[in-house]
Design an enzyme around this catalytic site. Sequence first.
Site, PDB file in Angstrom:
ATOM      1  N   PHE A  80     -27.862  10.503 -16.864  1.00 57.05           N
ATOM      2  CA  PHE A  80     -27.869  11.703 -16.021  1.00 57.05           C
ATOM      3  C   PHE A  80     -28.162  12.968 -16.842  1.00 57.05           C
ATOM      4  O   PHE A  80     -27.250  13.739 -17.145  1.00 57.05           O
ATOM      5  CB  PHE A  80     -26.530  11.846 -15.300  1.00 57.05           C
TER       6      PHE A  80
ATOM      7  N   ASN B 185     -11.842  10.370 -21.041  1.00 57.05           N
ATOM      8  CA  ASN B 185     -12.586   9.241 -20.446  1.00 57.05           C
ATOM      9  C   ASN B 185     -12.035   7.892 -20.898  1.00 57.05           C
ATOM     10  O   ASN B 185     -12.317   7.453 -22.011  1.00 57.05           O
ATOM     11  CB  ASN B 185     -14.061   9.368 -20.805  1.00 57.05           C
TER      12      ASN B 185
ATOM     13  N   SER C 284      -5.802  13.754 -14.950  1.00 60.12           N
ATOM     14  CA  SER C 284      -7.161  13.659 -15.482  1.00 60.12           C
ATOM     15  C   SER C 284      -7.603  14.968 -16.099  1.00 60.12           C
ATOM     16  O   SER C 284      -7.204  16.057 -15.656  1.00 60.12           O
ATOM     17  CB  SER C 284      -8.092  13.317 -14.328  1.00 60.12           C
TER      18      SER C 284
ATOM     19  N   ARG D  54     -26.279  14.885 -13.000  1.00 63.14           N
ATOM     20  CA  ARG D  54     -25.382  14.568 -11.887  1.00 63.14           C
ATOM     21  C   ARG D  54     -24.568  15.829 -11.567  1.00 63.14           C
ATOM     22  O   ARG D  54     -23.987  16.433 -12.482  1.00 63.14           O
ATOM     23  CB  ARG D  54     -24.454  13.413 -12.324  1.00 63.14           C
TER      24      ARG D  54
ATOM     25  N   ASP E 269     -21.236  17.565 -13.508  1.00 60.98           N
ATOM     26  CA  ASP E 269     -21.092  17.139 -14.904  1.00 60.98           C
ATOM     27  C   ASP E 269     -21.154  18.333 -15.852  1.00 60.98           C
ATOM     28  O   ASP E 269     -21.971  19.240 -15.665  1.00 60.98           O
ATOM     29  CB  ASP E 269     -22.226  16.179 -15.293  1.00 60.98           C
TER      30      ASP E 269
ATOM     31  N   TYR F 160     -12.053  15.130  -6.636  1.00 59.18           N
ATOM     32  CA  TYR F 160     -11.166  14.200  -7.343  1.00 59.18           C
ATOM     33  C   TYR F 160     -10.220  14.983  -8.275  1.00 59.18           C
ATOM     34  O   TYR F 160      -9.000  14.803  -8.256  1.00 59.18           O
ATOM     35  CB  TYR F 160     -12.022  13.200  -8.136  1.00 59.18           C
TER      36      TYR F 160
ATOM     37  N   ALA G 127      -2.234   4.589  -8.821  1.00 58.95           N
ATOM     38  CA  ALA G 127      -2.995   4.134  -7.657  1.00 58.95           C
ATOM     39  C   ALA G 127      -3.820   5.279  -7.087  1.00 58.95           C
ATOM     40  O   ALA G 127      -3.314   6.102  -6.330  1.00 58.95           O
ATOM     41  CB  ALA G 127      -2.036   3.608  -6.598  1.00 58.95           C
TER      42      ALA G 127
ATOM     43  N   ASP H 258       0.847  -1.191   0.000  1.00 54.52           N
ATOM     44  CA  ASP H 258       0.000   0.000   0.000  1.00 54.52           C
ATOM     45  C   ASP H 258       0.887   1.248   0.000  1.00 54.52           C
ATOM     46  O   ASP H 258       1.865   1.301   0.765  1.00 54.52           O
ATOM     47  CB  ASP H 258      -0.874  -0.042   1.267  1.00 54.52           C
TER      48      ASP H 258
ATOM     49  N   LYS I  97      -5.917  15.669  -8.299  1.00 51.58           N
ATOM     50  CA  LYS I  97      -5.008  15.492  -9.440  1.00 51.58           C
ATOM     51  C   LYS I  97      -4.213  16.779  -9.712  1.00 51.58           C
ATOM     52  O   LYS I  97      -3.014  16.740 -10.005  1.00 51.58           O
ATOM     53  CB  LYS I  97      -5.791  15.081 -10.694  1.00 51.58           C
TER      54      LYS I  97
END
Length: 328
Positions: free
Chosen positions: A207, A169, A116, A281, A284, A140, A73, A51, A144
């Site tokens: 969504f 994506n 991302s 959502r 988005d 999130y 990870a 880990d 990044k």
Amino acid sequence: MKILVIGGAGYIGSHVSREFLDKGYSVTVFDNLSSGCNENLFDDASFIEGDILDYPFLLSTMKKGFGCVVHLAAFKAAGESMVKPEKYSTNNITGTINILNAMVESGIKRIVFSSSAAVYGDPQYLPIDEKHPVEPLNYYGFTKLEIERFFKWYDQLKGIKYASLRYFNAAGYDVDGRIKGLEKNPANLLPVIMEVASGIREILEIFGDDYETEDGTGVRDYIHVSDLSVAHVSSFEYIEKNGSSLTVNLGSETGISVKTMVKNAEEITGRHINAKVVGRRPGDSARLVASSEYAREILGWKARYSDVKTLIKSAWKVYLSHFNKFSP
Ligand code: UD1
């Protein structure tokens, strides 16, 4: 050259490991198997279960000597990150700082990182290039972006060269069918569609169908994992050869709507995809499409497998191999 692929038993990590192996590199996968699985490990790679939050163990692994770390990870569910930011802080941010510090302590000078398109937030113009302002809409994406900022400092202060790859994506599976591990509880569009087609999920919730797009549903730039994998190897070779860091978009430059994905999935699988439209959502955007001009220019990279049919066919093959006992 020895490559340490952290998160190499995961969905994208296994594809990336396969590509490094195919290009003749020696690969060690380091993974805690929380979302990765044994099924994604290869006989020609070494595996260490560990880990990134266990610093002493991470350091002892790195001290075995590697030319590069590839770091995949991370938790990646944008929606969940807005509810459980602590989880994302600890794993994504603290975990990456551990990796960087262990690299410094063990003398490893290169890292390829899964960043991302979520760093950009709502598009101010399209297609999105690397100069686009970075204002993540979810936690999130924030993790990044923060990590990219750490990289800049560790480059300047400690000479660690990085390739930060801003994926759009990620979708699809190895077209040769060599990777068979399914994601657990997926939240992304294509695996959700595949689960509905396989009969293990009842319905796809769409969504929102009131966006300003061709059919009202969200448009995204889906990029095949095998295309992403090729870019990992090329970007490692780039930083090794040039001794300089890079931050680059990886996308197909093509927008596909949710409804288009569903329609194509029905054609390819021959099964009805039970779907209903629900509300939007949070977080988005209507449309996200990359400019990958810089990747083309600097890495000579181009998406080859990211057309809608190859994306769906390659994923369906894997789902069928797991769930073909289900009838439509
Ligand atoms: C997000 C991130 C992306 C990241 C990815 C990883 C942003 C802007 N993007 O992508 O950088 O790599 O997560 O998980 O934060 N959809 C449905 N029903 C579903 C699932 C999705 O309609 O059950 C729709 C979404 O509204 C969207 C499209 O499908 O229009 C793609 O969604 P998803 O696969 O979740 O990825 P993103 O949110 O675009």
